[in-house]
Design an enzyme around this catalytic site. Structure first.
Site, PDB file in Angstrom:
ATOM      1  N   HIS A 573       0.804  -1.223   0.000  1.00  0.00           N
ATOM      2  CA  HIS A 573       0.000   0.000   0.000  1.00  0.00           C
ATOM      3  C   HIS A 573       0.838   1.275   0.000  1.00  0.00           C
ATOM      4  CE1 HIS A 573       1.002   0.026   4.284  1.00  0.00           C
ATOM      5  NE2 HIS A 573       0.626   1.284   4.317  1.00  0.00           N
ATOM      6  N   ARG A 574       2.145   1.195   0.218  1.00  0.00           N
ATOM      7  CA  ARG A 574       2.969   2.405   0.287  1.00  0.00           C
ATOM      8  C   ARG A 574       2.999   3.119  -1.057  1.00  0.00           C
ATOM      9  NH1 ARG A 574       4.607   3.846   5.584  1.00  0.00           N
ATOM     10  NH2 ARG A 574       4.655   1.911   6.780  1.00  0.00           N
TER      11      ARG A 574
END
Length: 734
Positions: A573-574
């Protein structure tokens, strides 16, 4: 009690919706017209929203009562805080269908057959779903898919969604586009006007057999409206207590004076929040009792109490001004001292003395995103279980805009519903931080806490810490001192700035303590307490959902992960990994190659899902041994993590959780702010380079990973935090 005293046939102001008491205000009449119009379309969704207590549930009950006489099969789902499979079960149950023990596929087929049979018999179906703002994202998607069911081109099911104001905001989210296109009509139900409040009260009294006793004065109706804001549920609560008070005092007239007294009683009992001085303006004297002397005494007592309250308020504001001046003076001294040290080149210099004295009461905890939920849950529990329990309130900023993830985590972690939901939602870092600060400031003023507790490193952490510090309130930062030393990460900026304004800094590992000392933070503010994430993990380990059950509930054959090779759990998700299409493509192709050897289970974060679709990478995700799942609750994620052969992630929290579980972890980042997971735990840092990823995976699959659980990761970190906070609140901390 008061029913016989006033010779009523029934209780007129019960809170349970009863269609027999339905009052058709102008707003309710328009809402019903919209419902009927939507019903005439025979397809899609109709959305009805309104504040809590405006009468949405009563409208639903009245509509379904009327439809019972028509060729419509009506059903209602009242409990909407459900996951996808549970929602299907509830839909089946609401139509009276057998549902226990059936698979998701069997449930859908059973519902479809029932609806098709109804159409064949000349009856169509309507499903009313109440409290729609609580519907998890995957459950809402199941409802959308049910609305697509057809027979010979004719829709089998129409769905009405009733929800609070925040459901309107939810509908505006990008991921709701498909559902928005299916909405045939929408209406927002507002409160009653002043004249309608009077009509509403008299209507309910007449339905209960009222013969004019007691009499409500014109001024009483005016005060009731001002206090209630025209919200029917608040009117009901107040009027029920007015009749009880009238019975106890043997009154046959309800005046503004009486309303004022009862409002104060409710306010003191915390049943309702009083509107600003509404009753005081209209009721200068005390309530009339059975004797004038008693009424005069009560009025005098009320006025004395009012004067004492205003004096206390003035004293409190003076204390606040004095504390604010002191804080400003301390800040100026700290700034001048820092400037002097910079000029003299003396390094860290003397410890600062700027710390906020306790003011206000209790603790205000702030969460904004999924990792915050696991960190704040044990802290709130410890504070409430203290020998002398601490007043704890919870603010959810709404930064985590996926309702499915938020609802599942709150429920599974035993977190209470937030006392305040700021409803900020997704935006750029600057816009989101600014909106949180703007909305949090009046909450801070109203809640008046002695200390604001923030956790982690999300935008909500920094935004609320800044607001509290500027207002002269103390700030406690849980998970302080972690550093990746990569200022290109927004989270790193949040960490550094939050620690600089925090009064109490709670660290998970010794390296974090060293980082804070190196940044000039004085020793008395730093506390090595352990890891609250591990508190949550150890508390819930035995409750974790088995992986096979999680897959089955999402329509996936568990056999895919039950082979001898096991499975790999993947999360991404970064921004550094998912915002750049080239990096994302490289990672997905690498994962696809790994899945040829070991199945990969991939719960897809909403942000990542949007980026995958935008980059046109959906086909790469179609490999047979990549199991793509929607966002999962904490217990489902914990079960998958605990049983995985290997975890691949860019999550900071998962690096810690896998270390505690002894599960090998490969971190898809170039650095980590949690070095202890590499030095003592099971973590390896590989970045996004395919060759490094594949080499690490091969090594782990061949050799496993060895590690140990760090110091103080023993499940008691929250207790240590509580002890420090309580000591500080009692004025004993340094």
């Amino acid at each position: 009690m008061y029913q016989s005293f006033y010779r009523l046939e029934s209780l007129p102001f019960e809170l349970t919706p009863d269609p027999a008491f339905f009052f058709m205000s102008r707003g309710h009449r328009r809402a019903m017209a919209y419902l009927r119009y939507g019903l005439s379309k025979e397809e899609g969704f109709l959305v009805l929203t309104g504040e809590i207590g405006t009468g949405k549930t009563m409208l639903a009950a009245a509509l379904l009562r009327d439809l019972a006489r028509e060729a419509v099969i009506g059903a209602r789902v009242a409990t909407s805080q459900l996951e996808a499979y549970d929602m299907l079960e509830m839909v089946a149950a609401s139509f009276g269908l057998e549902h226990e023990g059936k698979s998701k596929t069997a449930l859908i087929k059973r519902i479809e057959a029932f609806l098709a049979d109804g159409v064949a018999r000349g009856r169509r179906a309507l499903l009313v779903v109440d409290e729609a703002q609580n519907i998890a994202r995957d459950a809402l998607e199941e409802l959308r898919l049910l609305s697509n069911l057809e027979l010979d081109g004719r829709p089998l099911l129409q769905i009405f969604l009733f929800g609070q104001d925040e459901f309107r905001r939810l509908l505006r989210a990008p991921h709701m586009e498909q559902l928005r296109q299916r909405v045939v009509a929408a209406y927002h139900l507002g409160p009653l006007r002043s004249d309608e409040t009077r009509e509403y009260i008299e209507h309910r009294l007449r339905r209960a057999g009222w013969k004019g006793d007691p009499v409500f004065t014109d001024e009483a109706f005016h005060v009731i409206h001002r206090f209630s804001g025209g919200i029917p549920r608040r009117i009901n609560t107040l009027c029920d207590r007015l009749l009880l008070y009238g019975y106890l005092e043997e009154l046959h007239e309800i005046s503004a004076d009486v309303v004022g007294v009862v409002i104060e009683e409710l306010r003191e009992e915390a049943f309702l929040e009083a509107a600003p001085s509404a009753a005081m303006e209209a009721a200068p004297a005390g309530p009339p009792g059975r004797s004038p002397r008693r009424g005069e005494a009560a009025g005098l007592e009320g006025r004395v109490e009012g004067m004492e309250g205003r004096m206390a308020g003035i004293e409190e504001r003076l204390d606040g001004i004095e504390a604010g001046v002191g804080a400003i003076r301390e800040r100026m001294e700290a700034l001048l001292g820092a400037a002097g040290r910079a000029e003299a080149g003396t390094g860290r210099g003397r410890p600062a003395t700027r710390r906020h004295p306790p003011r206000g009461r209790g603790v205000l905890c702030v969460v904004g995103a999924r990792p915050n939920f696991m960190k704040i849950a044990p802290v709130m529990r410890a504070l409430r279980e203290a020998p002398e329990p601490v007043r704890v309130r919870l603010v959810h900023t709404g930064q985590h805009y996926d309702e499915a993830m938020k609802d599942a985590f709150f429920r599974q972690l035993g977190l209470p519903e937030p006392d305040v939901d700021l409803g900020v939602g997704s935006a750029s870092h600057a816009v989101q931080t600014a909106q949180i600060m703007e909305r949090f400031e009046p909450v801070l003023e109203r809640e008046d806490p002695a200390c604001v507790v923030v956790v982690g490193d999300v935008n909500s952490t920094l935004a609320c810490a800044l607001v509290a510090a500027k207002a002269g309130r103390a700030v406690a930062h849980v998970e302080a001192g972690l550093r990746s030393f990569d200022r290109t990460m927004p989270e790193e900026v949040n960490r550094v700035l939050t620690d600089q304004v925090a009064d109490l800094l709670f660290c998970t590992e010794p390296r974090a303590v060293e980082n804070l000392r190196g940044e000039g933070i004085e020793e008395g503010r730093i506390h090595l307490v352990g890891n609250v994430m591990i508190d949550t993990l150890l508390r819930h380990r035995e409750l974790a959902v088995p992986p096979a059950r999680t897959l089955a509930r999402h329509g996936v054959d568990p056999a895919v992960i039950e082979g001898a090779e096991g499975y790999i759990l993947l999360t991404l998700h970064r921004p550094a990994n998912v915002d750049d299409p080239a990096v994302l493509r490289r990672l997905i192709k690498t994962v696809r190659g790994i899945s040829d050897a070991v199945p990969v289970v991939f719960p897809v974060h909403p942000r990542t899902a949007a980026r995958i679709e935008a980059a046109g990478l959906g086909d790469l995700m179609g490999a047979r041994r990549i199991v793509r799942l929607p966002p999962l609750g904490y217990l489902e994620t914990l079960g998958l993590m605990a049983e995985a052969r290997l975890v691949m992630t860019d999550s900071g929290g998962m690096q810690e959780e896998t270390t505690a579980l002894g599960v090998p972890c490969i971190t898809l980042r170039e650095n980590t702010e949690r070095p202890i997971t590499v030095e003592q735990g099971t973590n390896r840092i590989v970045g996004s380079d395919p060759n490094r990823i594949l080499a690490a995976v091969d090594h782990v699959l061949a050799n496993g990973a060895q590690g140990r659980v760090p110091q103080l990761w023993d499940g008691r970190a929250a207790e240590r935090i509580r002890d420090v906070l309580v000591s500080w609140l009692n004025g004993r901390a340094g």
